[in-house]
Scaffold this motif. Sequence first.
Motif, mmCIF file in Angstrom:
data_model
loop_
_atom_site.group_PDB
_atom_site.id
_atom_site.type_symbol
_atom_site.label_atom_id
_atom_site.label_comp_id
_atom_site.label_asym_id
_atom_site.label_seq_id
_atom_site.Cartn_x
_atom_site.Cartn_y
_atom_site.Cartn_z
ATOM 1 N N SER A 64 -53.603 -52.500 -34.540
ATOM 2 C CA SER A 64 -52.918 -53.802 -34.612
ATOM 3 C C SER A 64 -53.709 -54.779 -35.482
ATOM 4 O O SER A 64 -53.121 -55.564 -36.231
ATOM 5 N N GLN A 106 -46.274 -56.199 -32.105
ATOM 6 C CA GLN A 106 -46.270 -55.255 -30.979
ATOM 7 C C GLN A 106 -45.633 -55.898 -29.743
ATOM 8 O O GLN A 106 -44.849 -55.265 -29.049
ATOM 9 N N ASP A 182 -45.438 -52.824 -35.711
ATOM 10 C CA ASP A 182 -46.486 -52.497 -34.742
ATOM 11 C C ASP A 182 -45.841 -51.937 -33.475
ATOM 12 O O ASP A 182 -45.326 -52.680 -32.650
ATOM 13 N N GLU A 183 -45.852 -50.649 -33.349
ATOM 14 C CA GLU A 183 -45.312 -49.927 -32.188
ATOM 15 C C GLU A 183 -43.846 -50.266 -31.896
ATOM 16 O O GLU A 183 -43.529 -50.809 -30.830
HETATM 17 MG MG LIG Z 1 -52.068 -52.228 -30.948
#
Ligand SMILES: [Mg+2]
Length: 260
Positions: A64, A106, A182-183
Motif C-alpha cells: 500500500s 484499500q 489497492d486490493e
Molecule cells: Mg495494504
Amino acid sequence: MLADRTAPAGAAARAAPAGLHAGSMVFDRVVSGYHGNMIVRGVSFEVPACGIIAIVGPNGSGKSTLIKTAFGLVRVASGQIRFGNQNLAGMSPAQRLACGIGYVPQLPSVFPSMSVQENLEMGLYCDRGSAEAAHPLEYAYELFPQLAERRSAAARTLSGGERRMLEISRSMLLRPSLLLLDEPSVGLSPALTKHMFEILVRLRETAGVALLVIEQNAKTALQICDEGIVLVGGKIAYHGKGKELLADDEVRRTFLGGGR
Ligand SMILES: [Mg+2]
Ligand SMILES: Nc1ncnc2c1ncn2[C@@H]1O[C@H](COP(=O)(O)OP(=O)(O)O)[C@@H](O)[C@H]1O
C-alpha cells in the motif's frame, strides 16, 4: 457502446504529447516511508501502457505504501517515479489525477448516505472537462450496467461487490490511462473476486487503461496479470510473468500456500 465512446474535452487536454506513453509509469529505485522510517526500499519496475502488473506479498511488506507513493500520498525519499516522460516529484494527488492517474484505495471510499449517482458526481469534482460533457456519468453506467439500475439507491444499501464497482467506476470517470488499485477484491467472496478480475481485464480492453493492482489473492492476480511482483520487506523478491511466478516452486511454496 464502450468502443464508440468519445473522449470528453478534459481527456483531450490531458492527452500526452505524441510519442509519449501516457499510461506508462516507471519506478526507478524508489525509496519511501513514514517519518524517516523507510518502508519501500529501492523498487524499480515499469507499468507499460495498457499493461496489467500485479503486486503481491505478505501483509506489511509495503504494497500500500508503494501505491500511495505512486499517487502522491507518500513522498518519494529517493529515486524517481515517472509517468510518460514526466517526473512526478512534487505533484499532488489532484495533479496526478489531472495527468491521467486514477487511484482506488484499500479502505472503503464510498459515501454511504449518498446515492450511487451522487457518489459518481464526487468523482468529477476536480475535472471541468468531463463535467461539461453532456452526460458525464453515463460512462460509469456503461462500464457497470448494474450500477445504473441502482443509481438512486443510497450507497450503503449496495453489496460489497457493488460498492467496489462504484469505487472503480468513479475512478474511471476522469478517463485515467493508469489505474492504481489497492486490493480491489478485499471483502469479496471467491466468486465475486473472480468476477472483479474479469471486470478489470475488460476495463483494460475497453478503456485502454493500464492497471497496477495490489492483491491479497495472489493466485487469481497472477493468473490475469502480464507481470507479477512479489514484494517482501519493501523490496522486490520476485518479478516475472504472472504464469511463470505461479509455476515457480519457491514462489508457490513461500507465498502461494504450497501445492499446485
Ligand atoms: Mg495494504
Ligand atoms: N501512515 C503510516 N504511518 C506509519 N507507518 C505506516 C503507515 N502506513 C503503513 N505503515 C507501516 O508501513 C508498513 C507497511 O505497510 P503497508 O504499506 O500498508 O503494507 P501492505 O499494504 O503490504 O500490507 C507497516 O509496517 C505499517 O505499519
